[in-house]
Design a protein around this motif. Sequence first.
Motif, PDB file in Angstrom:
ATOM      1  N   MET A 181      46.508  60.687  24.949  1.00  0.00           N
ATOM      2  CA  MET A 181      46.436  61.364  23.651  1.00  0.00           C
ATOM      3  C   MET A 181      47.841  61.803  23.241  1.00  0.00           C
ATOM      4  O   MET A 181      48.566  62.390  24.057  1.00  0.00           O
ATOM      5  CB  MET A 181      45.512  62.590  23.741  1.00  0.00           C
ATOM      6  N   PRO A 182      48.240  61.560  21.994  1.00  0.00           N
ATOM      7  CA  PRO A 182      49.581  61.964  21.547  1.00  0.00           C
ATOM      8  C   PRO A 182      49.796  63.472  21.661  1.00  0.00           C
ATOM      9  O   PRO A 182      48.848  64.267  21.552  1.00  0.00           O
ATOM     10  CB  PRO A 182      49.620  61.494  20.085  1.00  0.00           C
ATOM     11  N   THR A 183      51.037  63.852  21.874  1.00  0.00           N
ATOM     12  CA  THR A 183      51.362  65.262  22.064  1.00  0.00           C
ATOM     13  C   THR A 183      51.022  66.092  20.825  1.00  0.00           C
ATOM     14  O   THR A 183      50.494  67.202  20.925  1.00  0.00           O
ATOM     15  CB  THR A 183      52.848  65.409  22.399  1.00  0.00           C
ATOM     16  N   LEU A 215      48.745  65.505  18.532  1.00  0.00           N
ATOM     17  CA  LEU A 215      47.298  65.646  18.396  1.00  0.00           C
ATOM     18  C   LEU A 215      46.755  66.655  19.402  1.00  0.00           C
ATOM     19  O   LEU A 215      45.859  67.449  19.090  1.00  0.00           O
ATOM     20  CB  LEU A 215      46.630  64.288  18.586  1.00  0.00           C
ATOM     21  N   ARG A 216      47.281  66.661  20.602  1.00  0.00           N
ATOM     22  CA  ARG A 216      46.846  67.629  21.602  1.00  0.00           C
ATOM     23  C   ARG A 216      47.157  69.056  21.172  1.00  0.00           C
ATOM     24  O   ARG A 216      46.343  69.978  21.363  1.00  0.00           O
ATOM     25  CB  ARG A 216      47.510  67.333  22.941  1.00  0.00           C
ATOM     26  N   LEU A 223      44.680  70.027  18.336  1.00  0.00           N
ATOM     27  CA  LEU A 223      43.342  70.235  18.878  1.00  0.00           C
ATOM     28  C   LEU A 223      43.266  71.515  19.685  1.00  0.00           C
ATOM     29  O   LEU A 223      42.290  72.280  19.590  1.00  0.00           O
ATOM     30  CB  LEU A 223      42.945  69.033  19.730  1.00  0.00           C
ATOM     31  N   VAL A 230      43.609  71.178  27.075  1.00  0.00           N
ATOM     32  CA  VAL A 230      44.239  70.074  26.348  1.00  0.00           C
ATOM     33  C   VAL A 230      45.612  70.427  25.820  1.00  0.00           C
ATOM     34  O   VAL A 230      46.296  69.563  25.243  1.00  0.00           O
ATOM     35  CB  VAL A 230      43.348  69.627  25.172  1.00  0.00           C
ATOM     36  N   THR A 255      49.570  71.127  25.502  1.00  0.00           N
ATOM     37  CA  THR A 255      50.766  70.559  26.147  1.00  0.00           C
ATOM     38  C   THR A 255      51.495  71.619  26.959  1.00  0.00           C
ATOM     39  O   THR A 255      52.096  71.304  27.989  1.00  0.00           O
ATOM     40  CB  THR A 255      51.699  69.985  25.075  1.00  0.00           C
TER      41      THR A 255
END
Length: 330
Positions: A1-3, A5-6, A9, A198, A200
């Motif tokens: 999952m792209p950073t 988007l994380r 979310l 989720v 980062t």
Amino acid sequence: MPTRLRSVLSAALIALACLLAPCGALAAWTAYGLADTGRYVTAMAPLAADPAVRNAVADTVGAGIMDEVGRRADVRPVRGTVRPFVHDAVRSFTRTEAFRLAWDAGNRALHDAVLHALRDEREREVTVDLAPVTAQVKHQLAVDHVPLASRIPVEHTAVPVLPAQDLDRLRKGFHVLEVAAFWLPLAAVVFAVAGIAVATCRRRAVTATGLGTALGGALLGLAVAVCRRLTLDDLPEQARRPAAGAIYDALTTTLRQASWLLVALGLTVAVAAWLSRYVGSIRYVRLRGRVPSVEPLRADSQAADLNMTVTSPGDPSGVTRSTPGASSVG
């Protein structure tokens, strides 16, 4: 999952969890606090000694007794004579142990009636009977040798508590809160854990969760205070506001404690997450101080290479010559 988007979310899940935390506390207070007869009676019991509540009860009971006296033709002529004695007797009765017992019994009966009406489908007005209190007041008047005290009627005086037209709206709201009392706190915990998982940077996510929870608790406490002000302002009789304020404070004590608990828990988690970065830095510096430096080892190795000596096999004299190390070649 792209950073990116994380991060989005995680922020959405944490914000939702912080929003559901105070809502879950409110629903749990309604379902497990107000809806429990034992807790309700325990919360209301100290109000039997509150002067404002005792005066309000004395006025209500005294007015009910005088209304019954006015309906009886045999004692109607002495209504004006008996009135001051009745009010004095009622006020005196509110200072006795019998009143405290009657207060607890009345609150238990009232709570059972309201709870039964909220869980029933019939449209009927919720009332409370003042006959037991009237009987106690009549007995007190007889002990004080008040004229015609024995002729005061003890009728079942029904005091309206909850209008029938409000039952349907309150019933729907109560059912929603009963369901939400279990699912909202659970959903808040699940969303918070998912948002931290989720993220980062989990330390930053934990800090945000703690601060959001503390903010939600503060908003819950502010909402309780605002609702108190609005509730008292809506009362038609200003003389009843002190008693209503005491009752409101007694019923919302647990909710205010829950709001302060959310604030304390959120700030504790946020501060602990913020301090953990410095604890980790100090531990890293200590571990780094235990590892020997690489530069001295490299200098010693170069010096050993420069001082290497070899013996030429073809030299009969056996003289050893110093040769440059591998690092000096070229």
